[in-house]
Design a protein around this motif. Structure first.
Motif, PDB file in Angstrom:
ATOM      1  N   GLY A  92       0.760  -1.241   0.000  1.00  0.00           N
ATOM      2  CA  GLY A  92       0.000   0.000   0.000  1.00  0.00           C
ATOM      3  C   GLY A  92       0.785   1.282   0.000  1.00  0.00           C
ATOM      4  N   LEU A  93       1.430   1.602  -1.089  1.00  0.00           N
ATOM      5  CA  LEU A  93       2.123   2.875  -1.228  1.00  0.00           C
ATOM      6  C   LEU A  93       1.274   3.831  -2.051  1.00  0.00           C
ATOM      7  N   SER A  94       1.555   5.101  -1.921  1.00  0.00           N
ATOM      8  CA  SER A  94       0.896   6.073  -2.799  1.00  0.00           C
ATOM      9  C   SER A  94       1.415   5.862  -4.223  1.00  0.00           C
ATOM     10  N   ASP A  95       0.646   6.321  -5.193  1.00  0.00           N
ATOM     11  CA  ASP A  95       1.081   6.217  -6.585  1.00  0.00           C
ATOM     12  C   ASP A  95       2.406   6.936  -6.794  1.00  0.00           C
ATOM     13  N   LYS A  96       2.575   8.067  -6.143  1.00  0.00           N
ATOM     14  CA  LYS A  96       3.815   8.838  -6.260  1.00  0.00           C
ATOM     15  C   LYS A  96       5.008   8.035  -5.752  1.00  0.00           C
ATOM     16  N   MET A  97       4.869   7.424  -4.577  1.00  0.00           N
ATOM     17  CA  MET A  97       5.961   6.632  -4.018  1.00  0.00           C
ATOM     18  C   MET A  97       6.244   5.413  -4.905  1.00  0.00           C
ATOM     19  N   ARG A  98       5.196   4.800  -5.417  1.00  0.00           N
ATOM     20  CA  ARG A  98       5.358   3.641  -6.293  1.00  0.00           C
ATOM     21  C   ARG A  98       6.166   4.031  -7.541  1.00  0.00           C
TER      22      ARG A  98
ATOM     23  N   THR B 194       3.538  -1.964   5.555  1.00  0.00           N
ATOM     24  CA  THR B 194       4.270  -1.178   4.562  1.00  0.00           C
ATOM     25  C   THR B 194       5.498  -0.523   5.183  1.00  0.00           C
ATOM     26  N   ALA B 195       5.336   0.040   6.380  1.00  0.00           N
ATOM     27  CA  ALA B 195       6.475   0.653   7.061  1.00  0.00           C
ATOM     28  C   ALA B 195       7.540  -0.392   7.382  1.00  0.00           C
ATOM     29  N   ALA B 196       7.109  -1.561   7.828  1.00  0.00           N
ATOM     30  CA  ALA B 196       8.068  -2.629   8.127  1.00  0.00           C
ATOM     31  C   ALA B 196       8.834  -3.036   6.870  1.00  0.00           C
ATOM     32  N   LEU B 197       8.149  -3.091   5.731  1.00  0.00           N
ATOM     33  CA  LEU B 197       8.821  -3.420   4.470  1.00  0.00           C
ATOM     34  C   LEU B 197       9.792  -2.314   4.054  1.00  0.00           C
TER      35      LEU B 197
ATOM     36  N   VAL C 112      12.580   7.390   5.735  1.00  0.00           N
ATOM     37  CA  VAL C 112      11.526   8.414   5.698  1.00  0.00           C
ATOM     38  C   VAL C 112      10.231   7.822   5.148  1.00  0.00           C
ATOM     39  N   TYR C 113      10.323   6.995   4.115  1.00  0.00           N
ATOM     40  CA  TYR C 113       9.129   6.325   3.586  1.00  0.00           C
ATOM     41  C   TYR C 113       8.421   5.528   4.683  1.00  0.00           C
ATOM     42  N   ALA C 114       9.176   4.860   5.544  1.00  0.00           N
ATOM     43  CA  ALA C 114       8.571   4.073   6.623  1.00  0.00           C
ATOM     44  C   ALA C 114       7.754   4.979   7.536  1.00  0.00           C
TER      45      ALA C 114
ATOM     46  N   LEU D 255       0.475   7.914   7.105  1.00  0.00           N
ATOM     47  CA  LEU D 255      -0.680   7.792   6.213  1.00  0.00           C
ATOM     48  C   LEU D 255      -1.721   6.814   6.750  1.00  0.00           C
ATOM     49  N   ALA D 256      -1.263   5.846   7.544  1.00  0.00           N
ATOM     50  CA  ALA D 256      -2.176   4.863   8.129  1.00  0.00           C
ATOM     51  C   ALA D 256      -2.610   5.256   9.541  1.00  0.00           C
ATOM     52  N   ASN D 257      -2.288   6.481   9.953  1.00  0.00           N
ATOM     53  CA  ASN D 257      -2.591   6.947  11.309  1.00  0.00           C
ATOM     54  C   ASN D 257      -1.996   6.032  12.385  1.00  0.00           C
ATOM     55  N   GLN D 258      -0.835   5.519  12.091  1.00  0.00           N
ATOM     56  CA  GLN D 258      -0.091   4.652  13.012  1.00  0.00           C
ATOM     57  C   GLN D 258       1.134   5.434  13.470  1.00  0.00           C
ATOM     58  N   SER D 259       1.347   5.525  14.758  1.00  0.00           N
ATOM     59  CA  SER D 259       2.531   6.256  15.219  1.00  0.00           C
ATOM     60  C   SER D 259       3.770   5.379  15.051  1.00  0.00           C
TER      61      SER D 259
END
Length: 179
Positions: free
Chosen positions: A53-59, A117-120, A161-163, A169-173
């Motif tokens: 689940g990345l944004s289109d821009k990040m992808r 996604t952040a873990a990846l 930074v992506y992580a 974006l997922a409202n996860q701290s």
């Protein structure tokens, strides 16, 4: 375009050697082959990350990175070839700054994790660091462009930074290290 790979099974590596782009053969445990393999593994991890689940821009940014990693592999496979340029490093620096400006400042270390996604992203960061170390080791024996080190160093920063962005974006701290 002509076919680049006509046969997948060649048996040419069955004795523990592999071919470089110039036709020479080296042992599969050669530092150059290790560095190429580390970059290839990084590219595969990015492929997994891009499927999440990345944004289109990040992808799109990461697919451009995957192409650059092929250039790095090509530069490593063809001795005395230069494919990576400093402007590619600057692109990554700009992305890191752009994304980081939207994040809250860090006051402590964070642990890899949060969302999948952040873990990846953190996995890609650590594999990137390993690829960088492999190229640095090769650079102690052979002439390697310092731009390769710089590119991978900035790329690992981008994954960090992506992580954080993925968690935001997922409202996860972020998960902070508890001393």
């Amino acid at each position: 375009m002509k076919n680049r790979i006509s046969r997948v099974v060649t048996r040419s590596g069955d004795q523990g050697t592999t071919g470089l782009a110039d036709g020479s053969r080296v042992s599969k445990d050669n530092l150059r082959i290790d560095a190429i393999g580390q970059v290839d593994e990084l590219n595969s991890v990015i492929g997994l990350l891009v499927s999440e689940g990345l944004s289109d821009k990040m992808r799109q940014e990461l697919q451009a990175v995957q192409n650059e990693l092929f250039n790095i592999g090509g530069e490593l496979a063809v001795v005395k070839t230069s494919l990576m340029t400093e402007d590619k490093v600057l692109v990554l620096e700009k992305l890191v700054e752009e994304y980081n400006d939207e994040l809250p400042p860090l006051r402590d270390f964070i642990l890899p994790g949060g969302t999948k996604t952040a873990a990846l992203c953190h996995l890609a960061r650590s594999v990137c660091r390993r690829a960088e170390r492999a190229i640095v080791a090769l650079g102690k024996q052979e002439n390697i462009s310092p731009v390769l080190y710089q590119y991978l160093n900035r790329l690992s920063d981008l994954f960090f930074v992506y992580a954080r962005v993925a968690n935001q974006l997922a409202n996860q701290s972020d998960i902070f290290w508890k001393k």
